[in-house]
Design a protein around this motif. Structure first.
Motif, PDB file in Angstrom:
ATOM      1  N   ARG A 282       0.824  -1.217  -0.079  1.00  0.00           N
ATOM      2  CA  ARG A 282       0.163  -0.015   0.109  1.00  0.00           C
ATOM      3  C   ARG A 282       0.913   1.190  -0.044  1.00  0.00           C
ATOM      4  N   THR A 283       0.351   2.296  -0.825  1.00  0.00           N
ATOM      5  CA  THR A 283       1.017   3.488  -0.592  1.00  0.00           C
ATOM      6  C   THR A 283       0.853   4.398   0.606  1.00  0.00           C
TER       7      THR A 283
ATOM      8  N   THR B  81      -9.125   3.176   0.107  1.00  0.00           N
ATOM      9  CA  THR B  81      -8.249   4.128   0.899  1.00  0.00           C
ATOM     10  C   THR B  81      -8.973   4.207   2.269  1.00  0.00           C
TER      11      THR B  81
ATOM     12  N   SER C 150      -5.436  -0.571  -3.600  1.00  0.00           N
ATOM     13  CA  SER C 150      -6.035   0.749  -3.988  1.00  0.00           C
ATOM     14  C   SER C 150      -6.912   1.379  -3.013  1.00  0.00           C
TER      15      SER C 150
END
Length: 212
Positions: free
Chosen positions: A49-50, A165, A163
């Motif tokens: 995950r970013t 959030t 992706s």
């Protein structure tokens, strides 16, 4: 004289063969590197995950949730969108489509609006008969430890959740039917409870045989 000509012809053919082989190898490499094949073995790679997932849900009384929404600058709600009859909004309310306000929130001033409802859901399997109730039940703050287990589980296809959030987006994705919802790839394992927010495993018909 003819041996020399034959030798030159042979050398040319060798060059042509080498060129054709190189072109074929390059073509096959490009073909299998296309995005269409990028996720055939996604689980073999580590998907990171970013940014951390936001656990936005709070265990509030229904009227407090409504006041919380009114206090936001936009005063809008995301909702599950796809239902023909029902919708679940990001606050955990479930209502009929005609009970949704223009801002996307369920109109809580109307009767029979459910809140963090697990109706149609099985508390043991964590699977539900209706998608909207799966989302609503999944949004309950008490489900966070279970959802964290889902994200850590080796049976979870990580690329699907990379992706998302926040808690709401995670529930939207988790409650959709997927390969774990079916047996033999052509029928639901349990048609009465095919939307799951908890841990799931692939049906035995989808597992690769273990070598003896």
């Amino acid at each position: 004289m003819w041996p020399a000509a034959l030798s030159r012809l042979f050398r040319r053919r060798i060059v042509y063969i080498v060129l054709v082989v190189l072109l074929l190898v390059t073509g096959f490499r490009n073909f299998f590197d296309q995005d269409a094949f990028a996720c055939l073995h996604c689980d073999e790679y580590v998907v990171q995950r970013t940014r951390p997932l936001l656990w936005t849900q709070q265990l509030l009384a229904p009227e407090e949730q409504v006041n919380r929404t009114r206090g936001t600058p936009e005063g809008r709600c995301r909702n599950s969108v796809q239902g023909h009859r029902l919708l679940a909004d990001e606050r955990g309310f479930v209502c009929r489509r005609q009970q949704v306000l223009p801002n996307g929130c369920c109109n809580t001033e109307l009767p029979n609006i459910d809140y963090y409802s697990c109706r149609t859901c099985n508390a043991t399997t964590h699977c539900c008969g209706l998608y909207e109730y799966c989302v609503s039940c999944c949004l309950h703050p008490d489900q966070q430890p279970l959802l964290e287990q889902v994200l850590r589980s080796p049976n979870t296809p990580k690329y699907i959740y990379a992706s998302v959030t926040d808690h709401f987006e995670l529930c939207l994705v988790k409650c959709r039917t997927n390969s774990h919802s079916v047996a033999h790839e052509n029928k639901y394992r349990d048609p009465a409870a095919k939307h799951c927010y908890g841990l799931t495993e692939a049906h035995e018909s989808q597992r690769e045989p273990v070598a003896a």
